[in-house]
Design a protein around this motif. Structure first.
Motif, PDB file in Angstrom:
ATOM      1  N   UNK A  97       0.816  -1.172   0.181  1.00 60.18           N
ATOM      2  CA  UNK A  97      -0.094   0.039  -0.006  1.00 60.18           C
ATOM      3  C   UNK A  97       0.766   1.092   0.000  1.00 60.18           C
ATOM      4  N   UNK A  99       3.536   1.703  -2.158  1.00 65.59           N
ATOM      5  CA  UNK A  99       4.104   1.698  -3.297  1.00 65.59           C
ATOM      6  C   UNK A  99       3.214   2.167  -4.559  1.00 65.59           C
ATOM      7  N   UNK A 100       4.061   2.380  -5.618  1.00 65.86           N
ATOM      8  CA  UNK A 100       3.261   2.945  -6.720  1.00 65.86           C
ATOM      9  C   UNK A 100       2.400   2.260  -7.137  1.00 65.86           C
ATOM     10  N   UNK A 101       0.977   2.725  -7.548  1.00 71.65           N
ATOM     11  CA  UNK A 101      -0.199   1.949  -8.127  1.00 71.65           C
ATOM     12  C   UNK A 101      -0.151   1.813  -9.526  1.00 71.65           C
ATOM     13  N   UNK A 102      -0.432   0.850 -10.371  1.00 72.22           N
ATOM     14  CA  UNK A 102      -0.553   0.576 -11.860  1.00 72.22           C
ATOM     15  C   UNK A 102      -2.056   0.203 -12.097  1.00 72.22           C
ATOM     16  N   UNK A 103      -2.311   1.044 -13.012  1.00 75.85           N
ATOM     17  CA  UNK A 103      -3.927   0.886 -13.391  1.00 75.85           C
ATOM     18  C   UNK A 103      -4.135   0.010 -14.346  1.00 75.85           C
TER      19      UNK A 103
ATOM     20  N   UNK B  34       2.615  12.124  -7.603  1.00 79.86           N
ATOM     21  CA  UNK B  34       2.606  11.515  -8.957  1.00 79.86           C
ATOM     22  C   UNK B  34       1.887  12.324  -9.929  1.00 79.86           C
ATOM     23  N   UNK B  36      -0.360  10.959 -13.323  1.00 76.42           N
ATOM     24  CA  UNK B  36      -0.880  10.146 -14.110  1.00 76.42           C
ATOM     25  C   UNK B  36      -1.708  10.665 -15.425  1.00 76.42           C
ATOM     26  N   UNK B  44      -5.774   4.930 -16.298  1.00 77.01           N
ATOM     27  CA  UNK B  44      -4.568   5.958 -16.030  1.00 77.01           C
ATOM     28  C   UNK B  44      -3.101   5.044 -16.421  1.00 77.01           C
ATOM     29  N   UNK B  93      -0.392  10.603  -2.288  1.00 76.73           N
ATOM     30  CA  UNK B  93      -0.179   9.281  -1.379  1.00 76.73           C
ATOM     31  C   UNK B  93       0.094  10.003  -0.173  1.00 76.73           C
ATOM     32  N   UNK B  99      -2.788   3.398   1.379  1.00 77.11           N
ATOM     33  CA  UNK B  99      -2.558   3.593  -0.222  1.00 77.11           C
ATOM     34  C   UNK B  99      -3.318   4.368  -0.743  1.00 77.11           C
TER      35      UNK B  99
END
Lengths: 112, 113
Positions: A97, A99-103, B34, B36, B44, B93, B99
């Protein structure tokens, strides 16, 4: 590889139908997310799963029911939706949670 | 609470023009930041990120520097292309937020040939 897949790409359902959205990742990520995005708006977080356990529910109506059967798979079960639930539903994953999120590419849902 | 304020669009530029999209944030502690990008009809894509003050994220000619003193993370590109036409979202974040990503409202960029 940072691929998150979502099926179906498009879904049309009536207000009495039951359907499910599916999200899959094979990156070994242990956190997975559902977001809802209305047209011309930013994504809004719905649910977070961490190590297959629900860790955040952003007060989402019970007609949306998430499920995480294993660390690679995330489902969103839909029942008795309303037309205002029509939106793009995005899944994301991250190592953890923090870390970087990838969609994923999203499922475009239309409720009639 | 944490929030992100992003420059409103739409922004229309000619090809090879310089791009700046402003993003400022409010957060306690040290958030990660970030950018996106969302192309029409798609999900995204992560464009770049920075996790601590003075970090510069860069990718595909885009850059953004994490400025704690001005609480900003402005996106820049020296020469835009038609293929850069998309919606750009700034996001943060926060620390110990499980998260949760907080997004700005998005800026639609249209690049004309």
């Amino acid at each position: 590889d940072t691929e998150v897949t979502q099926t179906p790409k498009h879904l049309v359902m009536g207000m009495t139908n039951k359907k499910s959205l599916k999200c899959e990742q094979h990156m070994g990520h242990r956190a997975m997310y559902w977001y809802k995005q209305k047209a011309k708006k930013p994504p809004e977080l719905m649910f977070v799963y961490s190590y297959e356990k629900l860790s955040i529910n952003e007060s989402v109506p019970s007609r949306f029911s998430p499920e995480c059967p294993n660390s690679s798979l995330l489902n969103l079960h839909l029942h008795a939706l309303q037309p205002e639930d029509s939106a793009l539903y995005l899944c994301a994953s991250s190592q953890g949670v923090v870390d970087t999120q990838y969609f994923g590419p999203g499922t475009r849902l239309t409720v009639l | 609470g944490n929030s992100v304020t992003q420059m409103e669009g739409p922004v229309t530029l000619s090809e090879e023009a310089f791009l700046t999209i402003n993003c400022t944030y409010t957060a306690t502690g040290y958030p990660s930041l970030f950018w996106y990008v969302q192309y029409p009809g798609e999900g995204l894509q992560l464009l770049l990120k920075a996790t601590k003050a003075d970090d510069k994220g860069s990718n595909k000619g885009f850059e953004a520097t994490y400025r704690k003193e001005t609480t900003s993370f402005h996106l820049e590109k020296g020469s835009v292309q038609v293929s850069d036409s998309a919606v750009y979202f700034c996001a943060l974040r926060g620390y110990n937020q499980g998260g949760k990503l907080i997004f700005g409202q998005g800026t639609e960029l249209s690049v004309k040939p």
